[in-house]
Design a protein around this motif. Structure first.
Motif, mmCIF file in Angstrom:
data_model
loop_
_atom_site.group_PDB
_atom_site.id
_atom_site.type_symbol
_atom_site.label_atom_id
_atom_site.label_comp_id
_atom_site.label_asym_id
_atom_site.label_seq_id
_atom_site.Cartn_x
_atom_site.Cartn_y
_atom_site.Cartn_z
ATOM 1 N N THR A 293 51.721 11.912 -6.525
ATOM 2 C CA THR A 293 50.852 13.079 -6.343
ATOM 3 C C THR A 293 50.820 13.579 -4.910
ATOM 4 N N GLY A 294 51.104 12.699 -3.946
ATOM 5 C CA GLY A 294 51.083 13.090 -2.541
ATOM 6 C C GLY A 294 49.704 13.126 -1.926
ATOM 7 N N VAL A 295 48.676 12.689 -2.676
ATOM 8 C CA VAL A 295 47.302 12.672 -2.160
ATOM 9 C C VAL A 295 46.583 11.427 -2.664
ATOM 10 N N GLY A 296 45.431 11.166 -2.078
ATOM 11 C CA GLY A 296 44.524 10.163 -2.607
ATOM 12 C C GLY A 296 43.424 10.872 -3.375
ATOM 13 N N ASP A 297 43.426 10.751 -4.682
ATOM 14 C CA ASP A 297 42.522 11.524 -5.542
ATOM 15 C C ASP A 297 41.454 10.618 -6.150
ATOM 16 N N PRO A 298 40.172 10.838 -5.811
ATOM 17 C CA PRO A 298 39.116 9.982 -6.381
ATOM 18 C C PRO A 298 38.910 10.181 -7.876
ATOM 19 N N GLN A 299 39.459 11.264 -8.434
ATOM 20 C CA GLN A 299 39.309 11.519 -9.863
ATOM 21 C C GLN A 299 40.440 10.890 -10.689
ATOM 22 N N ALA A 300 41.378 10.251 -10.032
ATOM 23 C CA ALA A 300 42.555 9.725 -10.731
ATOM 24 C C ALA A 300 42.203 8.492 -11.568
ATOM 25 N N GLY A 301 43.016 8.254 -12.588
ATOM 26 C CA GLY A 301 42.956 7.001 -13.334
ATOM 27 C C GLY A 301 41.827 6.845 -14.321
ATOM 28 N N GLN A 302 41.104 7.911 -14.639
ATOM 29 C CA GLN A 302 39.912 7.755 -15.467
ATOM 30 C C GLN A 302 40.229 7.401 -16.925
ATOM 31 N N THR A 303 41.399 7.766 -17.400
ATOM 32 C CA THR A 303 41.789 7.388 -18.768
ATOM 33 C C THR A 303 42.972 6.430 -18.783
ATOM 34 N N ASP A 304 43.427 6.014 -17.610
ATOM 35 C CA ASP A 304 44.621 5.160 -17.551
ATOM 36 C C ASP A 304 44.373 3.774 -18.125
ATOM 37 N N ASN A 305 43.107 3.327 -18.130
ATOM 38 C CA ASN A 305 42.830 2.019 -18.744
ATOM 39 C C ASN A 305 43.142 2.061 -20.242
ATOM 40 N N LEU A 306 42.724 3.131 -20.901
ATOM 41 C CA LEU A 306 42.997 3.258 -22.335
ATOM 42 C C LEU A 306 44.485 3.500 -22.591
ATOM 43 N N ASP A 307 45.119 4.268 -21.706
ATOM 44 C CA ASP A 307 46.562 4.507 -21.870
ATOM 45 C C ASP A 307 47.353 3.214 -21.732
ATOM 46 N N SER A 308 46.930 2.347 -20.816
ATOM 47 C CA SER A 308 47.651 1.081 -20.638
ATOM 48 C C SER A 308 47.476 0.178 -21.855
ATOM 49 N N ILE A 309 46.272 0.137 -22.410
ATOM 50 C CA ILE A 309 46.041 -0.651 -23.617
ATOM 51 C C ILE A 309 46.848 -0.084 -24.783
ATOM 52 N N THR A 310 46.902 1.241 -24.861
ATOM 53 C CA THR A 310 47.700 1.899 -25.902
ATOM 54 C C THR A 310 49.153 1.462 -25.838
ATOM 55 N N ALA A 311 49.716 1.473 -24.627
ATOM 56 C CA ALA A 311 51.123 1.092 -24.452
ATOM 57 C C ALA A 311 51.355 -0.360 -24.849
ATOM 58 N N VAL A 312 50.438 -1.233 -24.475
ATOM 59 C CA VAL A 312 50.577 -2.657 -24.799
ATOM 60 C C VAL A 312 50.538 -2.866 -26.310
ATOM 61 N N VAL A 313 49.596 -2.218 -26.975
ATOM 62 C CA VAL A 313 49.448 -2.382 -28.424
ATOM 63 C C VAL A 313 50.647 -1.792 -29.162
ATOM 64 N N LEU A 314 51.086 -0.594 -28.740
ATOM 65 C CA LEU A 314 52.247 0.022 -29.379
ATOM 66 C C LEU A 314 53.503 -0.825 -29.186
ATOM 67 N N GLY A 315 53.539 -1.612 -28.102
ATOM 68 C CA GLY A 315 54.687 -2.461 -27.829
ATOM 69 C C GLY A 315 54.701 -3.760 -28.611
ATOM 70 N N GLY A 316 53.700 -3.977 -29.463
ATOM 71 C CA GLY A 316 53.711 -5.142 -30.336
ATOM 72 C C GLY A 316 52.969 -6.354 -29.816
ATOM 73 N N THR A 317 52.295 -6.236 -28.676
ATOM 74 C CA THR A 317 51.502 -7.362 -28.170
ATOM 75 C C THR A 317 50.190 -7.448 -28.936
ATOM 76 N N SER A 318 49.858 -8.638 -29.402
ATOM 77 C CA SER A 318 48.654 -8.835 -30.203
ATOM 78 C C SER A 318 47.410 -8.826 -29.330
ATOM 79 N N LEU A 319 46.388 -8.105 -29.767
ATOM 80 C CA LEU A 319 45.118 -8.094 -29.039
ATOM 81 C C LEU A 319 44.397 -9.431 -29.123
ATOM 82 N N PHE A 320 44.884 -10.324 -29.985
ATOM 83 C CA PHE A 320 44.259 -11.632 -30.138
ATOM 84 C C PHE A 320 44.913 -12.678 -29.247
ATOM 85 N N GLY A 321 45.918 -12.279 -28.465
ATOM 86 C CA GLY A 321 46.531 -13.178 -27.496
ATOM 87 C C GLY A 321 47.652 -14.017 -28.047
#
Length: 337
Positions: free
Chosen positions: A254-282
């Motif tokens: 982005t070329g900047v430090g944005d305090p509004q960044a990353g607000q939905t990235d936690n859910l996006d990261s979980i989405t990617a992990v689950v879609l990749g076949g990793t079990s939420l039960f460990g």
């Protein structure tokens, strides 16, 4: 008239079973389903728009997912231990503001500011791990609380202002180099290298085997001599360090430090992990699967955007995919019992 004799068969009773067994083994791999889904998505979008199947567009997809992809590596480590981290996006945002503000204001040299940001993010991870293991508290509660802490600190420290005019070293990973007719960012290479490094660590080291054992059964892992407390804190700390690297990639993109960044990235990261076949039960999954999951998210969003589909429908489709992935995981767990 002489009878012709048939030469004796050299096949064994198991020869005919070898190929089906190999195919069956491949089909039961957790990454096979996501990989097929990714290929089908690519075929669909390639036939739907002429712009999809180009080197420049594939490079753009990787650039678009490199930040979430790096977060998803850390998320994978934690989910493999049967935990979850809702704070990753907020921790990354705080780390990016620390790096950007320290460097832009001249408080620290750029490389020292980067190092401080990495340490801060790793510190958040260590604190999460300590609270989960030592108190102990559920990972969901700990990281939900830490999400709010990191979010608040980000806005307090940044004073709600975007940090710009950053020195060159902070945006270096956003620079590109030509590969044929395609421009590749250095940040994309960093993300791919991290996937390869963690894939090796999980599949070929004692530490990786211990992570899987911890996710399968913490008590059994402890009885087998694994220091589960130290391992849990180490996993969360490693994840935090990865969030710090994601913060640097975010700044470089982005070329900047944005305090509004990353607000939905936690859910996006979980989405990617689950879609990749990793079990939420460990205890089951892989970083390779997460890489495929990240690409699925990136391909769907990019392809739908090229087709002119509104972003809200992209979110809708992603949500449906997550539900389907978790449903498949539940069904496979029941069949395995």
């Amino acid at each position: 008239m002489t009878a012709t004799s048939t030469p004796p068969s050299t096949s064994t009773p198991y020869a005919d079973l070898k190929a089906p067994t190999t195919v069956r083994r491949l089909l039961t791999q957790p990454t096979t389903g996501p990989l097929i889904a990714l290929l089908l998505a690519c075929v669909f979008f390639a036939t739907s728009t002429d712009q999809f199947l180009t080197g420049g567009n594939f490079s753009l997809i990787v650039q678009q997912v490199m930040v979430v992809g790096t977060l998803a590596i850390g998320q994978t480590l934690i989910i493999l231990t049967a935990g979850i981290d809702l704070s990753c996006g907020a921790v990354m945002a705080f780390g990016s503001i620390v790096i950007a503000k320290m460097a832009a204001e001249g408080s620290l040299p750029p490389l020292a500011a980067i190092a401080l940001g990495l340490v801060v993010c790793a510190g958040f991870g260590m604190l999460n791990g300590a609270l989960v293991q030592k108190v102990p508290l559920p990972p969901f509660i700990v990281t939900l609380g830490m999400l709010n802490v990191a979010f608040a600190l980000t806005h307090i420290y940044s004073e709600e202002q975007t940090v710009s005019n950053l020195p060159g070293p902070l945006t270096a990973l956003g620079q590109t180099f030509p590969l044929g007719k395609t421009d590749i960012t250095y940040g994309s290479l960093v993300t791919i290298a991290l996937f390869l490094l963690l894939a090796y660590a999980l599949s070929s080291t004692g530490w990786g085997r211990h992570v899987y054992a911890l996710g399968n059964s913490p008590e059994a892992a402890r009885l087998n001599g694994i220091r589960t407390s130290r391992l849990t804190i180490g996993v969360y700390t490693a994840a935090g360090l990865l969030y710090g690297i994601a913060a640097l990639l975010l700044i470089s993109r982005t070329g900047v430090g944005d305090p509004q960044a990353g607000q939905t990235d936690n859910l996006d990261s979980i989405t990617a992990v689950v879609l990749g076949g990793t079990s939420l039960f460990g205890g089951r999954g892989s970083v390779l699967g997460t890489f495929i999951g990240v690409l699925i998210v990136g391909v769907f969003r990019n392809g739908l955007q090229l087709m002119g589909v509104a972003s809200i429908y992209q979110t809708l489709i992603t949500g449906v995919l997550v539900i389907l992935a978790v449903t498949v995981d539940q069904i496979s767990r029941r069949k395995a019992r």
